[in-house]
Design an enzyme around this catalytic site. Structure first.
Site, PDB file in Angstrom:
ATOM      1  N   PRO A 112     -54.263 -47.231  36.145  1.00  0.00           N
ATOM      2  CA  PRO A 112     -55.590 -46.913  36.680  1.00  0.00           C
ATOM      3  C   PRO A 112     -56.481 -46.273  35.604  1.00  0.00           C
ATOM      4  O   PRO A 112     -55.985 -45.498  34.788  1.00  0.00           O
ATOM      5  CB  PRO A 112     -55.321 -45.912  37.808  1.00  0.00           C
ATOM      6  CG  PRO A 112     -53.853 -45.838  37.997  1.00  0.00           C
ATOM      7  CD  PRO A 112     -53.176 -46.571  36.883  1.00  0.00           C
ATOM      8  N   ALA A 115     -57.664 -41.927  35.004  1.00  0.00           N
ATOM      9  CA  ALA A 115     -56.973 -41.165  36.049  1.00  0.00           C
ATOM     10  C   ALA A 115     -55.873 -40.256  35.488  1.00  0.00           C
ATOM     11  O   ALA A 115     -55.013 -39.789  36.209  1.00  0.00           O
ATOM     12  CB  ALA A 115     -56.393 -42.131  37.075  1.00  0.00           C
ATOM     13  N   LEU A 117     -53.649 -41.164  33.146  1.00  0.00           N
ATOM     14  CA  LEU A 117     -52.448 -41.901  32.721  1.00  0.00           C
ATOM     15  C   LEU A 117     -52.636 -42.587  31.358  1.00  0.00           C
ATOM     16  O   LEU A 117     -51.821 -43.418  30.969  1.00  0.00           O
ATOM     17  CB  LEU A 117     -52.031 -42.936  33.777  1.00  0.00           C
ATOM     18  CG  LEU A 117     -51.653 -42.400  35.161  1.00  0.00           C
ATOM     19  CD1 LEU A 117     -51.146 -43.535  36.053  1.00  0.00           C
ATOM     20  CD2 LEU A 117     -50.589 -41.308  35.079  1.00  0.00           C
ATOM     21  N   GLY A 118     -53.700 -42.248  30.672  1.00  0.00           N
ATOM     22  CA  GLY A 118     -53.851 -42.757  29.308  1.00  0.00           C
ATOM     23  C   GLY A 118     -54.177 -44.237  29.220  1.00  0.00           C
ATOM     24  O   GLY A 118     -53.708 -44.934  28.313  1.00  0.00           O
ATOM     25  N   SER A 119     -55.015 -44.725  30.146  1.00  0.00           N
ATOM     26  CA  SER A 119     -55.339 -46.155  30.153  1.00  0.00           C
ATOM     27  C   SER A 119     -56.076 -46.573  28.882  1.00  0.00           C
ATOM     28  O   SER A 119     -55.764 -47.611  28.288  1.00  0.00           O
ATOM     29  CB  SER A 119     -56.186 -46.490  31.380  1.00  0.00           C
ATOM     30  OG  SER A 119     -57.352 -45.696  31.383  1.00  0.00           O
ATOM     31  N   ASP A 164     -52.360 -38.872  23.617  1.00  0.00           N
ATOM     32  CA  ASP A 164     -52.292 -40.153  24.335  1.00  0.00           C
ATOM     33  C   ASP A 164     -51.941 -41.319  23.417  1.00  0.00           C
ATOM     34  O   ASP A 164     -51.109 -42.158  23.739  1.00  0.00           O
ATOM     35  CB  ASP A 164     -53.659 -40.493  24.949  1.00  0.00           C
ATOM     36  CG  ASP A 164     -53.944 -39.687  26.185  1.00  0.00           C
ATOM     37  OD1 ASP A 164     -53.345 -38.604  26.332  1.00  0.00           O
ATOM     38  OD2 ASP A 164     -54.762 -40.144  26.996  1.00  0.00           O
TER      39      ASP A 164
HETATM   40  O1  PMV Z   1     -57.056 -37.577  31.310  1.00  0.00           O
HETATM   41  P1  PMV Z   1     -56.527 -37.996  29.998  1.00  0.00           P
HETATM   42  O2  PMV Z   1     -55.305 -38.850  30.083  1.00  0.00           O
HETATM   43  O3  PMV Z   1     -57.581 -38.566  29.089  1.00  0.00           O
HETATM   44  O4  PMV Z   1     -56.022 -36.661  29.257  1.00  0.00           O
HETATM   45  C1  PMV Z   1     -56.911 -35.651  28.838  1.00  0.00           C
HETATM   46  C2  PMV Z   1     -56.117 -34.549  28.232  1.00  0.00           C
HETATM   47  C3  PMV Z   1     -56.919 -33.378  27.710  1.00  0.00           C
HETATM   48  O5  PMV Z   1     -55.988 -32.449  27.171  1.00  0.00           O
HETATM   49  C4  PMV Z   1     -57.688 -32.682  28.819  1.00  0.00           C
HETATM   50  C5  PMV Z   1     -57.906 -33.802  26.630  1.00  0.00           C
HETATM   51  C6  PMV Z   1     -57.220 -34.310  25.386  1.00  0.00           C
HETATM   52  O6  PMV Z   1     -57.818 -35.165  24.698  1.00  0.00           O
HETATM   53  O7  PMV Z   1     -56.111 -33.845  25.042  1.00  0.00           O
END
Ligand code: PMV
Length: 328
Positions: A112, A115, A117-119, A164
């Site tokens: 997704p 959300a 999950l690193g899409s 990510d």
């Molecule tokens: O929501 P995502 O999967 O993009 O994760 C964001 C994670 C944060 O720590 C809030 C920001 C980041 O780039 O690390």
């Protein structure tokens, strides 16, 4: 055509605090983005994305910065797909020295969007890998992760950690602290994901934590406490003690909630998981909406989540041992 896939991820611990130099432990999951790439002779970039958990669309444009494709879909959707793919292709042109290379790019993803999950990281990793290979260059995982990070960094105006992209490129569980990214041992984790159907605005949520942290010493302490928790969590992960891991995830969720990044639906899913007997549960990623991650070897949490108002999808996710996969 050259085809690569790359996995999404959940954060076991440490999102948001990682932005301020604390460690974080994301973990790749078997939900993938697949990107197929075919070279074009006219130097253009054509992107087709049928399944980004959103309406399908096809766009075609010249590939110059600032060019807006003339299609009837939301700006956000265009920006999401075009920004990342465009950035990824720029990296490919740079690393291969083929400044004029054009491509047909097809994206399919079961992660997704936006959300937690690193899409976007999965799409970028798979796109860079497939497009470089299409030009006869195969990148080592570290270089692939670095190029993918640079893409996210540029597209997200500097609001990106390496977590990510490194996790998606290498797979498994990883530890990220500033520039230092490494793979770590993890037991087979009984991961269950709950998705509220929504998405958070990462930039806004990161900015919210930043101003809270600047305004209040105790919010800065909360960020540091998350770092302490991650350092404890790494040892617990290495020991494979799932009960303690779950307890620490619960505390991590509480600390994120104190920083203002949870939401009613995320809290409802976290509590449904806990009440169903999960070892622990927390939001994953930026928050504001999107996904939670819980640990439960039984079916109870998945079942409870599927009956929870506000939860649109619940699924079990295996740990993805492999990061990028070269399919064709
Ligand atoms: O929501 P995502 O999967 O993009 O994760 C964001 C994670 C944060 O720590 C809030 C920001 C980041 O780039 O690390």
């Amino acid at each position: 055509m050259t085809l690569s896939s790359a996995p999404g991820k959940v954060y076991l611990f440490g999102e948001h605090a990682v932005v301020y130099g604390e460690p974080a432990v994301p973990c790749a999951i078997e939900r993938r983005a697949r990107v197929g790439v075919t070279r074009r002779d006219d130097g253009k970039l054509r992107v087709q994305a049928d399944d980004l958990s959103l309406d399908g669309f096809t766009v075609e444009y010249g590939g110059q910065t600032g060019t807006r494709p003339d299609v009837d879909v939301s700006e956000n959707l265009i920006a999401a797909a075009m920004g990342y793919v465009d950035g990824a292709i720029e990296q490919v042109r740079d690393v291969t020295g083929e400044a004029d290379a054009g491509f047909d790019v097809t994206i399919e993803s079961d992660i997704p969007l936006g959300a937690g999950l690193g899409s976007s990281a999965a799409v970028v990793v798979a796109a860079i890998d497939a497009a470089t290979r299409e030009l006869g260059v195969t990148l080592e995982p570290d270089e692939l992760a670095e190029r993918a990070f640079q893409t996210e960094y540029e597209v997200q105006d500097g609001q990106a950690s390496r977590a990510d992209t490194f996790c998606s490129a290498t797979g498994g569980a990883v530890r990220v602290e500033g520039d230092d990214c490494r793979s770590i041992e993890a037991p087979d984790l009984p991961i269950v994901v709950g998705f509220d159907g929504g998405a958070g605005d990462t930039g806004e949520l990161v900015a919210g934590v930043r101003s809270l942290r600047e305004e209040y010493g105790f919010a800065a302490d909360t960020v540091e406490t998350i770092g302490d928790l991650v350092r404890t969590g790494e040892d617990v992960l290495a020991d494979g003690d799932l009960e303690e891991l779950g307890r620490l995830m619960d505390v991590n969720h509480g600390l994120l909630s104190a920083l203002g990044v949870s939401s009613r639906s995320l809290d409802a899913m976290v509590w449904a998981a806990r009440n169903a007997g999960a070892y622990g549960a927390k939001l994953t990623g930026a928050g504001g909406g999107g996904c939670i991650v819980a640990l439960d070897p039984t079916d109870e949490t998945e079942t409870a989540l599927s009956y929870t108002p506000g939860c649109e999808d619940a699924f079990r996710a295996e740990l993805a041992e492999e990061g990028v996969k070269r399919l064709e």
